[in-house]
Structures are given as C-alpha cells and as structure tokens.
Design a protein around this motif. Structure first.
Motif, short mmCIF file in Angstrom:
data_model
loop_
_atom_site.label_atom_id
_atom_site.label_comp_id
_atom_site.label_asym_id
_atom_site.label_seq_id
_atom_site.Cartn_x
_atom_site.Cartn_y
_atom_site.Cartn_z
N SER A 1 0.85 -1.19 0.00
CA SER A 1 0.00 0.00 0.00
C SER A 1 0.89 1.24 0.00
O SER A 1 1.82 1.33 0.81
CB SER A 1 -0.91 0.00 1.24
OG SER A 1 -1.65 1.19 1.32
N SER B 1 -8.18 3.12 -2.00
CA SER B 1 -8.98 2.92 -0.79
C SER B 1 -9.38 4.22 -0.10
O SER B 1 -10.53 4.40 0.27
CB SER B 1 -8.23 2.03 0.20
OG SER B 1 -6.99 2.62 0.56
N ARG B 2 -8.41 5.15 0.09
CA ARG B 2 -8.71 6.41 0.77
C ARG B 2 -8.12 7.57 -0.03
O ARG B 2 -7.15 7.40 -0.76
CB ARG B 2 -8.11 6.45 2.18
CG ARG B 2 -8.57 5.37 3.13
CD ARG B 2 -7.74 5.44 4.40
NE ARG B 2 -8.04 4.40 5.35
CZ ARG B 2 -7.57 3.16 5.27
NH1 ARG B 2 -6.78 2.82 4.27
NH2 ARG B 2 -7.89 2.26 6.19
N GLN C 1 -4.44 6.75 -1.51
CA GLN C 1 -3.83 5.50 -1.07
C GLN C 1 -4.18 4.40 -2.07
O GLN C 1 -5.35 4.15 -2.36
CB GLN C 1 -4.34 5.11 0.32
CG GLN C 1 -3.62 3.88 0.88
CD GLN C 1 -4.08 3.53 2.27
OE1 GLN C 1 -5.19 3.88 2.67
NE2 GLN C 1 -3.26 2.82 3.01
N HIS D 1 0.54 9.02 5.37
CA HIS D 1 -0.16 7.74 5.50
C HIS D 1 -1.60 7.99 5.95
O HIS D 1 -1.89 8.02 7.15
CB HIS D 1 0.56 6.84 6.51
CG HIS D 1 1.94 6.45 6.09
ND1 HIS D 1 2.18 5.43 5.21
CD2 HIS D 1 3.15 6.98 6.41
CE1 HIS D 1 3.49 5.31 5.01
NE2 HIS D 1 4.10 6.24 5.73
N GLU E 1 -4.00 6.07 6.07
CA GLU E 1 -4.58 4.95 6.82
C GLU E 1 -4.33 5.06 8.32
O GLU E 1 -5.02 4.41 9.12
CB GLU E 1 -4.03 3.61 6.30
CG GLU E 1 -2.60 3.30 6.65
CD GLU E 1 -1.60 3.90 5.68
OE1 GLU E 1 -0.41 3.52 5.73
OE2 GLU E 1 -2.00 4.78 4.87
N ARG F 1 -7.46 7.13 11.80
CA ARG F 1 -8.62 6.24 11.92
C ARG F 1 -9.78 6.94 12.62
O ARG F 1 -10.66 6.28 13.19
CB ARG F 1 -8.21 4.97 12.67
CG ARG F 1 -7.03 4.28 12.00
CD ARG F 1 -6.51 3.09 12.76
NE ARG F 1 -7.35 1.91 12.62
CZ ARG F 1 -6.95 0.68 12.93
NH1 ARG F 1 -5.72 0.48 13.40
NH2 ARG F 1 -7.76 -0.35 12.79
N PHE G 1 -10.08 0.15 9.46
CA PHE G 1 -9.91 -1.03 8.60
C PHE G 1 -9.67 -2.25 9.47
O PHE G 1 -9.14 -2.16 10.57
CB PHE G 1 -8.73 -0.82 7.62
CG PHE G 1 -7.40 -0.70 8.29
CD1 PHE G 1 -6.59 -1.81 8.51
CD2 PHE G 1 -6.92 0.55 8.68
CE1 PHE G 1 -5.36 -1.69 9.12
CE2 PHE G 1 -5.68 0.68 9.29
CZ PHE G 1 -4.91 -0.44 9.51
N VAL H 1 -12.13 -1.43 4.43
CA VAL H 1 -12.02 -0.05 4.90
C VAL H 1 -13.44 0.50 4.97
O VAL H 1 -14.17 0.49 3.98
CB VAL H 1 -11.17 0.81 3.94
CG1 VAL H 1 -11.10 2.24 4.43
CG2 VAL H 1 -9.77 0.22 3.80
#
Length: 551
Positions: free
Chosen positions: A204, A233-234, A257, A279, A281, A284, A289, A344
C-alpha cells in the motif's frame, strides 16, 4: 498382534494411518512420498495375513469424499483455464497422457501382463490414486464371485510397483532439462513477473496527484483508464480523509492510497503523480480497517459489486486472502466461505459490515450437510450412469469420476439459490485428507496379501525398470516441448508436469528449485484436466487389454 488387529478394524485403520503419515514425512533430497506412504504401510501390514483388512465400504466412502472436495476446490480454476493458452497446455497434458497409456499397453503385450495389473501400472506410473480407484471399481462392476474379487486386488499390484518411480521420475526429468538448457530461475521469475503470472507481495502506497490527466476525473474513470488490478482505498484532501468511492473526482494535490502488487503500484505512480510519505490509513478518526472472515452464506458466491458495500455501508474491500494467498479485490471478485477480506469502512458502519460478512470462525467449522450431501449424492448418481461402448461394453465414471465431475461443476457454480456448494477452505483440506487416508489404508490392507504372493509372477523387477522409463520419459518430453516449442517459462512448466502427475511431492521439489510461486501457476492450470484424463485413460487401458490379454 495379528489376531488383535484383525479383530479390531478401526484400530488397524489408525495404526496404518499413523505409521504411514510418519514415514511420509521423511524427506530425501527435498522429496517425500507424502500421504501415499499410507498405501505402502497398508500393503506391508496386509501382506502378513489375508485377515488384516478393513470394510470395503470405507474405501468407497473415503474415495468419494476425496475426489468431490478436489472438484469443489478446482472448479472455478478448471473452467477459467480454457482460454487459448489454457487449451494449448491442457491439450499437451492430454496428449502426453495418451502416449503414456499407449506405452503401458505395449508393455502389457510384450510381458503378457493381465489387463488389471497393466491398468494399475498406468495409475502408478502417473501417481494417480483416483484413477486406481476407478480401475478397481470397474473390475468389481464386471461381475461377481471369487475370481472377480481376486482380480479387483490386482490393479494395486501394478500401482505399487510403478508408484515410487512415478514420484522420482518427474523430479529427475525436471533436473535433467534444467541442466540441459541451463535454466536461470531468477531470469524466469523476472519474465513471469512482467507477465503478471506470479503472485507478488501486495503493498500500500500514497500517491500525490499532480498529473493533469487525472484532474476532475472520477476514481472509477481513472481505474478504467489505468487498466491495472489496483484498488484506491482512501483519499486525503487537506485535513479530510475520504473513502475512494467510484464517483468521487480527484483534485490536484489529493493524496490517494493505492493498494496493489509492487509492479502495478509503480505503474500507477507513473501515471497519477509521485509517491508521498503521508499515510492516510493512520488517521482512523473517520475510517477504520480490519480483516473480516466471510462466513455468512448470503454473501458467498456473489460478486463484490453486487453487495453494494460502498453505497450501503460506506465501505470498500481492498484485498482478499484465500488460503495462503492475497489477491487484489475488484468488483467482479466472487466471495467464498473462509475468505478473509480487508475492509475499509466508516467507524460507525464497521459493525454492520462485519455482521453482513459474518466473521464467525465457529460457523466456518460447521459443514452444511444439506449442500454437501446433495452434491455427493449427485456425484454418486452420475457415477453409476452406464454409457454404452462399441462391442457391447459399457463405461461408468464410478465413485472416482462421478463425484469429481459433480464437484468441478458445483465448485464453479458456487451457489444455486440459497444453497452454497463450496465449503470452507480449511474444512475442504481436512475432508480431503481424511478421505484419501481412508481410501489408501483400505486399498493397501485389502491388497497386501495378494501383492506379496503375485509380485514375482508379474515380473516385479522388470516392471520397476519399465515404470522408471515411462515416468521419466513422459515428463522429459513434455518439458522439452513446453520450453522449446511453446516458450513456456520453466518454473510454470515444472508445475504443469507436477500437475500432469497430480503429484504434490514433485510440486514441492519444483517450488524448492524455482524459489518462487511460479510452479503453482502451472499446477492449478491443468490439474483438473489431468485428473479426469487419467481416470478415463486407466479404464481405457483396462478395456483395450481386456480383449487382448484378459483380466
């Protein structure tokens, strides 16, 4: 001890299985006999007395479970392999198996072998237990009485004589051709990677969008334009983290991402912009996720895009782990029981997404006996259908072929209305192992005494040599044709030869020699066709020689 084991068939079964598994784990030069050692232990024990055997029912029961679970696991790959190259590779395997059957027929005529021994010899030279089972069943179906009962034990003699070199022959052939053509496995791996045939590690990365071609285009449009198996994903836009839904349009400076293999991620970076150290991810706050196990039958056998997870749950599946392999998710990915999916989703929706997919290991440990029983019944019914042949003979798939064909079809269909045909990956492996163990133990114990008394009568040493020649020559020619004429990567080709012999020990050697997963590609590509072909050819050998040598 003999009286004790003869009076306790269940004890006899487990003693045979335990000793067989222990011996099967012994490795010599990276290869082992594996579970087939149960057969040889059964032969050794059964040779001590004709009373050392277990009920015949267990043989059929174990065989049917074994081949049906193989069919379920291979169904989707079986039908997917019928593209142009898949047809070519499967045709090569079929042709070489026909040649092998022809050589066995010629051997039987030269040495005056019984048809039953010759058919078993073919199954041993190609190390295919279901084919042996098909031969035994065909002999038993030809009549009744002591003569038929004795003849039903004879295929195991040929099988046992040829089997050891059926394992070692392909390994020897792989080593010879690799040395002959000076195979560079690293160069082969690079070629496979460029063709997207090897499972690379999934990573990723974050990409800062700065290419004008991406501006004001939706995520869906960009993914279609890239034509790469990746997942967005994001998207971090300023201080906001957004889910990369299909209709969301990218803007200059967005941090996207991207999840994919290293090769495909690098290609995406070259088009979208440049790598960035942020990042998304790690934030949160809004989106979380987690891995979720697919255990809810309502979603099994359905495509991800049909589940409407982004629309209904503000969620995206980025990857799916099936067995020991991670694959990138797409809208066309079909979920199976036991899949572990990386999701996610908005924090407030994660619980609902989890409930939708199931996430119950306990449920996965429970086999749906309705679908399993129906599938097995369909396979066994298919196996008893008699197909008329010229000369007044008939052909049946039997307990070996019927459940296998049913498993292949149902495994590809996956579900029919509320009935899910597939079973969890771990349960499939467990049932497969139990079924094969039951069959091997029953065959070995039932044939051991006959093998002991008839080995010398059937030129055992001579057949060992002939079996070695056939088991080495056929894969040798296959490797040369595949590498020189078809220009197949050698790693993939070694997997194809392993599958042609349906032999995990050969696959293990191929994997160790290549140092990567490329042999698995060839193995999966032709395994079902190789399995069915050998079941049919073994019975063809029996029928052809039945009119020449006599069973």
């Amino acid at each position: 001890m003999i009286e004790l084991l003869a009076g306790n068939p269940v004890l006899l079964l487990f003693v045979t299985a335990a000793i067989g598994y222990a011996l099967g784990r012994i490795h010599v030069k990276g290869a082992s006999v594996g579970v087939a050692a149960v057969l040889f232990v059964g032969l050794a024990i059964g040779a001590q007395s004709p009373e050392l055997e277990i009920p015949e029912f267990l043989r059929t029961f174990g065989l049917a479970i074994f081949v049906y679970t193989i069919g379920l696991a291979s169904g989707s790959n079986f039908f997917a392999s019928f593209n142009r190259k898949g047809l070519r590779d499967n045709a090569l395997v079929v042709a070489m198996m026909v040649v092998a059957a022809g050589l066995v027929v010629a051997t039987a005529k030269v040495f005056g072998l019984k048809a039953t021994v010759a058919a078993g010899f073919f199954t041993g030279a190609t190390t295919n237990t279901p084919a042996l089972a098909g031969v035994i069943e065909a002999v038993e179906a030809s009549g009744t009485g002591p003569a038929i009962a004795a003849a039903a034990n004879e295929p195991t003699i040929g099988y046992s004589i040829a089997y050891p070199m059926g394992v070692l022959g392909p390994i020897l052939a792989i080593a010879i051709v690799a040395r002959l053509f000076r195979i560079d496995y690293r160069a082969e791996a690079a070629k496979l990677t460029s063709l997207n045939l090897v499972q690379e590690e999934i990573r990723s990365v974050t990409i800062r969008v700065d290419a004008a071609v991406c501006l004001d285009r939706s995520v869906r449009e960009i993914q279609r334009a890239l034509r790469l198996p990746i997942v967005m994903s994001r998207i971090q836009r300023g201080d906001d983290v957004l889910l990369a839904e299909g209709d969301l349009r990218l803007r200059d400076g967005d941090l996207v991402q991207v999840v994919g293999t290293e090769t495909n991620v690098e290609r995406a970076v070259a088009v979208l912009g440049a790598l960035d150290e942020h990042h998304p991810e790690l934030d949160r706050t809004r989106y979380d996720f987690r891995r979720i196990v697919v255990s809810e039958t309502e979603v099994v056998g359905r495509r991800l895009k049909d589940l409407r997870l982004p629309e209904d749950y503000d969620a995206i599946v980025t990857r799916v782990r099936r067995g020991d392999v991670d694959v990138i998710a797409s809208g066309d990915t079909v979920l199976e029981l036991g899949d572990r999916v990386r999701v996610v989703a908005g924090r407030e929706h994660m619980k609902a997404v989890t409930a939708r997919l199931g996430d119950s290991y306990r449920h996965l440990s429970e086999i749906d006996l309705l679908s399993f029983g129906l599938g097995m019944s369909l396979g066994l019914l298919l196996g008893v259908i008699s197909v008329p042949l010229p000369g007044g003979m008939t052909f049946e798939l039997g307990s070996a072929g019927g459940p296998l064909v049913a498993g292949l079809v149902l495994g590809a269909v996956r579900r029919t209305g509320p009935i899910v045909w597939n079973i969890p990956y771990s349960a499939n492996l467990t049932l497969r192992q139990i079924g094969l163990t039951l069959f091997l133990a029953a065959v070995g114990l039932g044939s051991g005494y006959t093998f002991r008394t008839m080995f010398a009568e059937n030129s055992g040493v001579t057949l060992l040599i002939v079996g070695a020649l056939i088991s080495t020559l056929i894969p040798l020619v296959t490797l040369i044709i595949g590498y020189r004429w078809f220009k197949m990567p050698y790693g993939t080709l070694t997997g194809l030869v392993s599958s042609m012999h349906t032999q995990p020990a050969v696959l293990g050697y191929a994997l160790e020699a290549s140092g990567d997963e490329s042999p698995n590609v060839g193995y999966a590509m032709v395994y079902p066709v190789a399995m069915i072909t050998k079941i049919l050819l073994a019975q063809a050998v029996l029928l052809v020689l039945g009119g020449v040598v006599g069973a």
